[in-house]
Design an enzyme around this catalytic site. Structure first.
Site, PDB file in Angstrom:
ATOM      1  N   SER A 203       0.829  -1.194   0.000  1.00  0.00           N
ATOM      2  CA  SER A 203       0.000   0.000   0.000  1.00  0.00           C
ATOM      3  C   SER A 203       0.873   1.258   0.000  1.00  0.00           C
ATOM      4  O   SER A 203       1.690   1.452  -0.898  1.00  0.00           O
ATOM      5  CB  SER A 203      -0.974  -0.059   1.176  1.00  0.00           C
ATOM      6  N   ASP A 311      -8.761  -5.640  -5.922  1.00  0.00           N
ATOM      7  CA  ASP A 311      -8.394  -4.612  -4.942  1.00  0.00           C
ATOM      8  C   ASP A 311      -9.219  -3.359  -5.219  1.00  0.00           C
ATOM      9  O   ASP A 311      -9.019  -2.671  -6.220  1.00  0.00           O
ATOM     10  CB  ASP A 311      -6.901  -4.297  -5.067  1.00  0.00           C
ATOM     11  N   HIS A 342      -6.963  -6.183  -1.270  1.00  0.00           N
ATOM     12  CA  HIS A 342      -5.819  -5.413  -0.762  1.00  0.00           C
ATOM     13  C   HIS A 342      -5.103  -6.263   0.282  1.00  0.00           C
ATOM     14  O   HIS A 342      -5.195  -6.013   1.492  1.00  0.00           O
ATOM     15  CB  HIS A 342      -6.351  -4.108  -0.174  1.00  0.00           C
TER      16      HIS A 342
END
Length: 637
Positions: A203, A311, A342
């Site tokens: 991320s 995601d 994610h």
């Protein structure tokens, strides 16, 4: 509020770029009883160095920016853990996870934070498994606090220059190009470093790795961005449409700032709000500073990309735009595509991930020729826990294939065919801002019929599987009865099959644990290497969203300028859908759904309820079909 000491200041350093190539040196296998050096067996480094006696230090390096305008350059703090043998002549590479999250959101599936538990200025609690696993194998691990977070000074700027230079500033120190200090102000050098650094992270952490690679900093040998952003514009916008509003950049900056500094950094967040332009959603200089794709030509590191095709946080166009730009420049690269959301690969394919990552770092950082670059470049998860390998992505043999939208009769769903529709038929629907994604795909009145706020186009049941690999594009001619609207397209699989659940991003955390490296006790805290296992969550549904896309009607010709539509005029509308790698099974029907605004994509849907008319003299979907038009015809299109 933290204070900045005078010895943290330094002048600007100009960094020369190094060329990408094979590792220059090769680690030598040697018995653990000889002088310090890595031991290699079966092509990988072995855990011959201690973890409990590893050297820990905290180093501060002065950057070139002053984000909080206090007259002192911001300082980057990093916590380092390395084998004790690195003080006795061992030269080790660095595995770096640069992050804004170490004291706020924290890291990993179990939310681990950094922690100096005994107040001695050294880190006792080390998030994630990188330290436990790689230090015994002859690596240093650096957990770096992004500027404006934790022990670094300044204020976060959400993808801006200060974020982006946080890691390069540290890499400059590692390679002797900047001075560093300890907490007492004493000079510290990285004489133990072998000159190679690999960055990794999920991320925001992976985004910092992308940014560092786009900076071209010398000494960055490889990056492993996991579910990472490649353009902050694409993170909060979609083709001109605002998908994250209300100064989302400032909101995220507030989240990663320590609570005792949030009020202090408020002026910086206000400046972020002025730059984002939530009014139009257009691309501007603010976003160009936060867009790494145009700088792919500066990348000197190899790149191992990991991303989830489902995601919905960092959507998969982030990996594809970055990947394609790297491919154009022949950057050495590797790709894992999972069907989860994610999620870190440590939590969706743990054993294979640790093994692959180990070999990747050994090759690029220790210089061990273990064959990893001769293996297939791409792993794709075809079904839950069912993986296959390919030479590249999009898959070889994927060709843009024109599949035309054909109007239905008496309100019935239209059709899909590789043959265009003759004539100039048209059909209209109403942009409905309250439309949900679920209702767009499975409308309660009739899942397979047109309604007043969507159009549906269906293939016949497929005679053979049809594989798409890449980014589909909906291409329609459309007119509108007003000056503004949105245009959206969905690609749908109308057929029942096991699929990746969207609940929990497709994984469930279990109670059982497994362990991955050395353990120690520092400051009264047991630093263990054990993590809870996970499993995939699977669902079955008769209609599955394959991919989606949306476009602001004001940005048909440019993302940098809004141009009102001319009521009644025909417009060429090209809606690029998110990338996908998907096989429609025989017997299933391919669906294309057209609509305007919908809540499944935008945080700020248009409210003008325009009437959109689709003209069939051009309208089609361009599918990246493996096997091209021949495969589409074979499948029944």
């Amino acid at each position: 509020m933290r204070t900045t000491r005078n010895w943290w200041r330094s002048a600007v350093v100009v960094v020369a770029a190094a060329a990408v190539g094979l590792p220059a040196a090769t680690a030598t296998a040697r018995p653990a009883t000889e002088s310090p050096g890595p031991v290699v067996e079966a092509g990988v480094t072995q855990p011959v160095f201690g973890y409990a006696d590893a050297i820990r230090e905290r180093v501060f390096v002065t950057s070139d920016v002053d984000t909080d305008a206090d007259g002192a350059l911001d300082v980057v703090a990093m916590d380092i853990i390395r084998p004790r043998a690195s003080d006795d002549g061992l030269r080790v590479p660095v595995v770096m996870d640069a992050s804004p999250y170490y004291s706020t959101v924290c890291r990993g599936n179990e939310g681990e934070c950094k922690g100096d538990l005994d107040g001695d200025g050294l880190n006792d609690r080390w998030p994630l498994y990188y330290d436990n696993y790689f230090v015994p194998r002859g690596y240093a691990v650096v957990l770096l606090d992004m500027i404006g977070t934790n022990n670094s000074t300044g204020c976060p700027v959400t993808g801006g220059r200060a974020d982006n230079i946080s890691a390069p500033t540290a890499i400059d120190w590692l390679n002797g190009r900047r001075p560093g200090r300890d907490a007492a102000g004493r000079a510290v050098v990285a004489g133990w470093h072998n000159g190679r650094t690999g960055m990794i992270g999920k991320s925001y952490d992976g985004t910092l790795a992308n940014a560092a690679a786009a900076d071209g900093v010398a000494g960055l040998s490889t990056i492993v961005p996991i579910s990472a952003i490649s353009s902050w514009y694409d993170y909060s916008r979609s083709n001109g449409l605002v998908t994250r509003a209300n100064n989302y950049s400032g909101s995220l900056a507030n989240t990663v700032t320590d609570p005792d500094r949030r009020a202090y950094c408020a002026p910086v967040r206000d400046r972020l709000g002025a730059g984002v332009d939530d009014v139009t959603g257009d691309y501007n200089d603010f976003w160009a500073e936060r867009d790494y794709v145009p700088h792919a030509g500066q990348v000197r590191a190899s790149v191992f990309v990991v991303h989830g095709l489902n995601d919905n946080n960092v959507r998969p166009d982030h990996f594809s735009n970055w990947w394609n730009a790297l491919a154009e420049r022949n950057v050495p690269r590797k790709l894992w595509l999972t069907g989860t959301g994610h999620v870190d690969p440590f939590d969706f394919r743990r054993e294979q991930w640790v093994d692959t990552l180990h070999r990747w770092f050994d090759y690029w950082l220790h210089g061990i020729d273990n064959g990893i670059m001769a293996e297939p470049m791409v792993d794709v998860e075809r079904a839950p826990d069912v993986w296959e390998t390919h030479a590249t992505w999009p898959l070889p043999g994927a060709h843009p294939t024109q599949v035309f939208l054909r109007p239905g009769e008496d309100g019935a769903a239209g059709g899909l065919s590789v043959r265009p529709h003759p004539g100039n038929a048209s059909v209209s629907f109403r942009d409905t801002p309250s439309m949900s994604q679920v209702n767009a795909i499975r409308h309660p009145s009739d899942p397979l019929a047109n309604t007043e706020n969507r159009l549906v186009f269906l293939s016949p049941p497929l005679r053979a599987p049809l594989h798409v690999s890449g980014s589909p594009v909906v291409k329609i001619n459309a007119s509108v009865d007003g000056a503004d609207t949105s245009f959206a397209g969905l690609l749908v699989d109308y057929g029942t099959r096991p699929r990746f659940s969207t609940t929990g991003d497709g994984i469930r955390t279990l109670t059982a644990q497994d362990c991955w490296g050395g353990e120690a006790t520092w400051g009264g805290h047991a630093e263990d290497a054990c993590y809870r296992r996970t499993e995939k969550t699977v669902a079955a549904n008769g209609q599955e969203l394959v991919t989606k896309g949306i476009l602001d009607g004001l940005n048909l010709t440019s993302l940098s300028a809004s141009t009102p539509l001319v009521p009644g005029a025909k417009n060429a509308v090209d809606v690029r859908l998110l990338p996908e790698d998907y096989v429609f099974e025989a017997g299933h029907r391919i669906g294309v759904v057209l609509l305007g605004s919908y809540s499944g994509y935008s945080s700020r849907a248009k409210q003008n309820r325009a009437e959109i008319t689709v003209h069939f003299d051009r309208s089609r979907i361009e599918l990246p079909v493996v096997g091209g038009r021949t495969a589409a015809v074979r499948a029944g299109l």
